[in-house]
Write an enzyme that holds these catalytic residues in place. Structure first.
Site, mmCIF file in Angstrom:
data_model
loop_
_atom_site.group_PDB
_atom_site.id
_atom_site.type_symbol
_atom_site.label_atom_id
_atom_site.label_comp_id
_atom_site.label_asym_id
_atom_site.label_seq_id
_atom_site.Cartn_x
_atom_site.Cartn_y
_atom_site.Cartn_z
ATOM 1 N N ASP A 48 0.840 -1.209 0.000
ATOM 2 C CA ASP A 48 0.000 0.000 0.000
ATOM 3 C C ASP A 48 0.875 1.260 0.000
ATOM 4 O OD1 ASP A 48 -2.720 -0.507 -0.175
ATOM 5 O OD2 ASP A 48 -2.967 -0.879 1.959
ATOM 6 N N ASP B 92 -13.151 3.640 -3.378
ATOM 7 C CA ASP B 92 -13.632 2.308 -3.747
ATOM 8 C C ASP B 92 -14.506 2.341 -5.005
ATOM 9 O OD1 ASP B 92 -12.401 0.757 -1.762
ATOM 10 O OD2 ASP B 92 -13.944 1.261 -0.295
ATOM 11 N N LYS C 195 -14.797 -5.930 -10.197
ATOM 12 C CA LYS C 195 -16.211 -6.124 -10.581
ATOM 13 C C LYS C 195 -16.651 -5.070 -11.601
ATOM 14 C CE LYS C 195 -17.626 -6.127 -6.172
ATOM 15 N NZ LYS C 195 -16.405 -6.442 -5.426
ATOM 16 N N ASP D 57 -6.660 4.243 -4.441
ATOM 17 C CA ASP D 57 -6.762 3.096 -3.537
ATOM 18 C C ASP D 57 -5.630 2.156 -3.958
ATOM 19 O OD1 ASP D 57 -7.399 1.041 -1.854
ATOM 20 O OD2 ASP D 57 -9.534 1.011 -2.358
ATOM 21 N N ARG E 61 -24.290 -3.454 -5.155
ATOM 22 C CA ARG E 61 -23.486 -3.269 -3.946
ATOM 23 C C ARG E 61 -24.353 -2.764 -2.804
ATOM 24 N NH1 ARG E 61 -18.222 -3.409 -2.907
ATOM 25 N NH2 ARG E 61 -17.605 -2.632 -0.877
ATOM 26 N N GLU F 36 -5.825 6.239 1.243
ATOM 27 C CA GLU F 36 -6.599 5.542 2.261
ATOM 28 C C GLU F 36 -5.805 5.313 3.542
ATOM 29 O OE1 GLU F 36 -9.143 1.463 2.556
ATOM 30 O OE2 GLU F 36 -8.113 1.986 0.738
ATOM 31 N N THR G 239 -8.351 -5.844 -0.466
ATOM 32 C CA THR G 239 -7.230 -6.388 0.314
ATOM 33 C C THR G 239 -7.429 -7.873 0.620
ATOM 34 O OG1 THR G 239 -7.205 -4.223 1.348
ATOM 35 C CG2 THR G 239 -5.816 -5.909 2.343
ATOM 36 N N HIS H 201 -18.339 -8.132 1.317
ATOM 37 C CA HIS H 201 -19.161 -7.047 1.878
ATOM 38 C C HIS H 201 -20.465 -6.901 1.110
ATOM 39 C CE1 HIS H 201 -14.841 -5.718 2.483
ATOM 40 N NE2 HIS H 201 -15.269 -5.915 3.703
ATOM 41 N N SER I 138 -13.058 -6.463 -4.860
ATOM 42 C CA SER I 138 -12.472 -5.245 -5.446
ATOM 43 C C SER I 138 -13.249 -4.652 -6.612
ATOM 44 C CB SER I 138 -11.019 -5.491 -5.887
ATOM 45 O OG SER I 138 -10.966 -6.080 -7.177
ATOM 46 N N ILE J 202 -4.288 -0.679 -2.873
ATOM 47 C CA ILE J 202 -4.771 -2.056 -3.083
ATOM 48 C C ILE J 202 -6.236 -2.059 -2.698
ATOM 49 C CG2 ILE J 202 -4.662 -4.489 -2.424
ATOM 50 C CD1 ILE J 202 -1.771 -4.080 -1.658
ATOM 51 N N ASP J 203 -7.079 -2.255 -3.671
ATOM 52 C CA ASP J 203 -8.503 -2.374 -3.388
ATOM 53 C C ASP J 203 -8.845 -3.855 -3.435
ATOM 54 O OD1 ASP J 203 -11.216 -1.602 -3.024
ATOM 55 O OD2 ASP J 203 -11.541 -1.935 -5.160
#
Ligand SMILES: Nc1ncnc2c1ncn2[C@@H]1O[C@H](COP(=O)(O)O)[C@@H](OP(=O)(O)O)[C@H]1O
Ligand SMILES: [Mg+2]
Ligand SMILES: [Mg+2]
Ligand SMILES: [Mg+2]
Length: 353
Positions: A55, A293, A267, A143, A281, A81, A148, A240, A264, A145-146
């Site tokens: 990161d 994000d 998508k 971001d 989402r 972030e 993670t 999520h 991530s 690393i989106d």
């Protein structure tokens, strides 16, 4: 096309070139770190240090850039972030050394970067990431690393860089090292034959494109044109997502295919290249979505011909700082399906209450 015409056609051409370069390098850095994590034993997998190192390393690449031509002095600010104060502490010296050598190894392999960074350079680069975004001026939104969790698992993740200009996202680049650039339903990096490792990018009004991370001729991408939800498939987050709600929405729409669950902003990229028709989402109540994000992913989808809305059908508002000001949920799909999906969403939310 002459350079002048190109600039006239795309007012963000220089920024796009710089952003693509930074994201490709960052993705290369990620690949090294991910390989290390996957080769390590189970105990050290729980150690978050490699993620932190990647990161920070990526962010300092973003803030450095080559000396000649357009450079990241254009990075007026970054909504990064991760917090960097920790790195200034004495006990963080080892990590800082690790980050510095990782960044230097990555840029040493690239002909256009004739430089190496000192630890102080890295700290100075990281200190730049203090923007709060907002409605005026330009802000790069990174971001590093989106996804993670996907990164650690060896699945999908993305390096995401967007540019906000006067509160509007005008440019987005997504580096997806484990995503095949051709249409496939096997998204976990295991599909054979397809080129895995893709760089997606879009600037406002100029369409969305993909090229191989290793470099190739960019190809235009377009969202799929499915207009009957029965033939549609949908993406949702692996980690999520309120699955009871998304399955109720899918049921109302008559969607037959099982959900494609992926980490991530890969998508958004997969949707933009037509691998599926809908991205739903819906996170837990009270979760506030972060701009980094969605900035890069959403412009790639809209420039590929799609739409990205909140649950009430409003456009996403990136001008409010670090958080997206939106009504519950985010929906991305094509313009045929959007009205039907919004209707199903509203019914499902009402039933839930
Ligand atoms: N409870 C939650 N609900 C929704 N999103 C969350 C969440 N907790 C974390 N996230 C965000 O979801 C992002 C990953 O997206 P996805 O769920 O699509 O894989 C995370 O990005 P990072 O991995 O950069 O931290 C994080 O910002
Ligand atoms: Mg070099
Ligand atoms: Mg993220
Ligand atoms: Mg992240």
């Amino acid at each position: 096309m002459s350079q002048l015409t190109e600039v006239a056609a795309n007012p963000y051409a220089d920024e796009l070139a710089a952003a693509k370069k930074a994201v490709s390098l960052a993705a290369r850095l990620c690949q090294r770190v991910q390989q290390g994590i996957l080769q390590s034993d189970i105990q050290s997998k729980a150690d978050r240090t490699p993620v932190t190192v990647a990161d920070y390393g990526i962010t300092s690449i973003g803030k450095s850039g080559p000396e000649e031509g357009i450079t990241f002095s254009l990075l007026f600010s970054m909504v990064a972030e991760e917090g960097f104060r920790r790195l200034r502490k004495d006990d963080a010296q080892q990590i800082l050394e690790h980050i510095t050598s990782l960044v230097n190894e990555t840029i040493a392999n690239d002909d256009s970067y004739n430089m190496s960074l000192s630890k102080e350079d890295v700290l100075a680069a990281l200190d730049g990431g203090k923007s709060e975004g907002g409605p005026s001026g330009r802000h790069w939104i990174l971001d590093p690393i989106d996804g993670t969790k996907g990164f650690i698992r060896g699945d999908q993740y993305a390096v995401a860089l967007g540019l906000l200009d006067e509160g509007k996202v005008v440019l987005g680049v997504l580096g997806c090292p484990n995503l095949p650039s051709k249409s496939t339903n096997k998204h976990n990096g295991s599909s054979s034959g397809d080129q895995v490792g893709s760089l997606y990018f879009a600037t406002i009004g100029c369409g969305a494109k993909v090229q191989a991370l290793e470099g190739s001729e960019p190809q235009k991408i377009t969202i799929c044109s499915v207009n009957n939800p029965v033939d549609a498939s949908f993406f949702e987050s692996l980690e999520h997502s309120k699955r009871d709600l998304t399955s109720s929405i899918a049921e109302k729409l008559g969607v037959q295919a099982p959900p494609v669950r992926m980490d991530s902003q890969a998508k958004y990229a997969a949707l933009a290249q037509g691998d599926g028709a809908i991205y739903l989402r819906f996170s837990g109540k009270g979760y506030k979505e972060r701009v980094w994000d969605h900035a890069a992913g959403s412009i790639i989808v809209t420039e590929a011909g799609g739409m990205v809305k909140d649950a009430s059908g409003n456009d996403l508002d990136f001008s409010k700082g670090r958080y997206l000001d939106r009504d519950r949920g985010i929906i991305a799909t094509n313009r045929y399906l959007m009205p039907m999906v919004l209707k199903a969403v509203q019914e499902a939310i009402e039933e839930e209450q």
